[in-house]
Design a protein around this motif. Structure first.
Motif, PDB file in Angstrom:
ATOM      1  N   ALA A  42       0.844  -1.188   0.000  1.00  0.00           N
ATOM      2  CA  ALA A  42       0.000   0.000   0.000  1.00  0.00           C
ATOM      3  C   ALA A  42       0.884   1.244   0.000  1.00  0.00           C
ATOM      4  N   VAL A  43       0.551   2.193  -0.875  1.00  0.00           N
ATOM      5  CA  VAL A  43       1.273   3.458  -0.943  1.00  0.00           C
ATOM      6  C   VAL A  43       0.298   4.566  -0.567  1.00  0.00           C
ATOM      7  N   THR A  47      -5.023   4.422  -4.349  1.00  0.00           N
ATOM      8  CA  THR A  47      -6.056   3.419  -4.093  1.00  0.00           C
ATOM      9  C   THR A  47      -5.532   2.004  -4.250  1.00  0.00           C
ATOM     10  N   LEU A  48      -4.814   1.752  -5.327  1.00  0.00           N
ATOM     11  CA  LEU A  48      -4.339   0.402  -5.612  1.00  0.00           C
ATOM     12  C   LEU A  48      -2.961   0.162  -4.999  1.00  0.00           C
ATOM     13  N   ARG A  49      -2.784  -1.050  -4.494  1.00  0.00           N
ATOM     14  CA  ARG A  49      -1.482  -1.459  -4.000  1.00  0.00           C
ATOM     15  C   ARG A  49      -0.533  -1.726  -5.168  1.00  0.00           C
ATOM     16  N   ARG A  50       0.754  -1.810  -4.879  1.00  0.00           N
ATOM     17  CA  ARG A  50       1.763  -2.093  -5.902  1.00  0.00           C
ATOM     18  C   ARG A  50       2.267  -3.518  -5.724  1.00  0.00           C
ATOM     19  N   GLY A 215      -5.303  -5.345  -9.563  1.00  0.00           N
ATOM     20  CA  GLY A 215      -6.249  -4.618  -8.746  1.00  0.00           C
ATOM     21  C   GLY A 215      -6.153  -5.096  -7.309  1.00  0.00           C
ATOM     22  N   CYS A 216      -6.876  -6.173  -7.004  1.00  0.00           N
ATOM     23  CA  CYS A 216      -6.918  -6.664  -5.625  1.00  0.00           C
ATOM     24  C   CYS A 216      -5.683  -7.474  -5.249  1.00  0.00           C
TER      25      CYS A 216
END
Length: 251
Positions: A42-43, A47-50, A215-216
């Protein structure tokens, strides 16, 4: 089994052009991670994690090492985080390289760009188990090259750059004739590279690790899929992969 946890940045440095190596303290992930798996970071403000592959694991120090390319605002921000910062991470995720399904004793590792790191973790395991490891590492330019010395410690290593500024000029497929015999290959990198490898080695037993935006990261949203030859038609890269046999995916 994946787990969401807080991990600490132990070190962070730029080791090649726009490429960051980061060591993270994680007692759980360092204990259970397998070669080819990744973590979802998480950044803040995004919204989306890397999704970032695990490059190596140190179980004694309880750390994992990741490498990532600064290619957007999220990774740029991640690269600016200082030592001691706590990160929200889910991992380890995905199915890694199936080491026990390989043929023979000589293994070829083929990595392109940021697809190189997960192969290092795999290579260390293969060497430890007594296999003969050869590697081909592809980069855009000489300034982008990293981990060459690490792979040379594992075995015979070839470095290729698109512009010829370092090592061989061309693509990873251009030096395969120099590698000699091998029984099984493992590869990770951009889709065009993986497709070229499949076409070059149609009869070889191989495994491909796909790079894809996610995405997830856990198989719930269908944001990352690849076409396959099975009856389902498509599989989720984050959940069913990122590693697939070269024969099952259609690139």
């Amino acid at each position: 089994m994946m787990k969401r946890e807080k991990v600490l940045i132990e070190s962070s440095e730029v080791i090649a052009k726009d490429t960051v190596e980061m060591v993270l303290y994680s007692m759980y992930i360092s204990d259970v991670a397998k070669p080819g798996q990744f973590i979802h970071i998480a950044v803040e403000g995004h919204t989306l994690r890397r999704p970032i592959s695990i490059a190596t694991v140190d179980r004694e120090r309880e750390t994992i090492t990741i490498l990532f390319k600064i290619d957007g605002s999220g990774t740029k921000q991640l690269a600016e985080y200082s030592v001691g910062k706590e990160l929200d991470v889910i991992g380890p995720l995905g199915n890694g390289f199936p080491v026990n399904e390989r043929d023979g004793s000589t293994i070829l590792l083929i990595g392109g760009g940021i697809g190189v790191p997960p192969l290092y973790n795999l290579g260390k395991l293969l060497v430890k188990e007594g296999f003969n490891v050869k590697s081909i590492l592809g980069f855009q330019t000489g300034a982008s090259v990293f981990y060459e010395d690490y792979f040379k410690q594992l075995g015979e290593t070839y470095v290729v750059t698109n512009d010829g500024s370092y090592g061989h000029q061309g693509f990873v497929t251009d030096v395969m004739s120099e590698v000699g015999d091998f029984d099984t290959y493992y590869s990770c990198g951009p889709i065009p590279m993986l497709k070229a490898i499949k076409e070059r080695l149609p009869e070889k037993h191989g495994f491909l690790s796909l790079e894809e935006r996610m995405g997830c990261g856990v198989g719930a949203c269908y944001a990352c899929v690849v076409k396959t030859r099975d009856e389902q038609g498509y599989k989720k890269i984050c959940h069913d992969g990122p590693v697939f046999t070269s024969q099952e995916v259609i690139l």
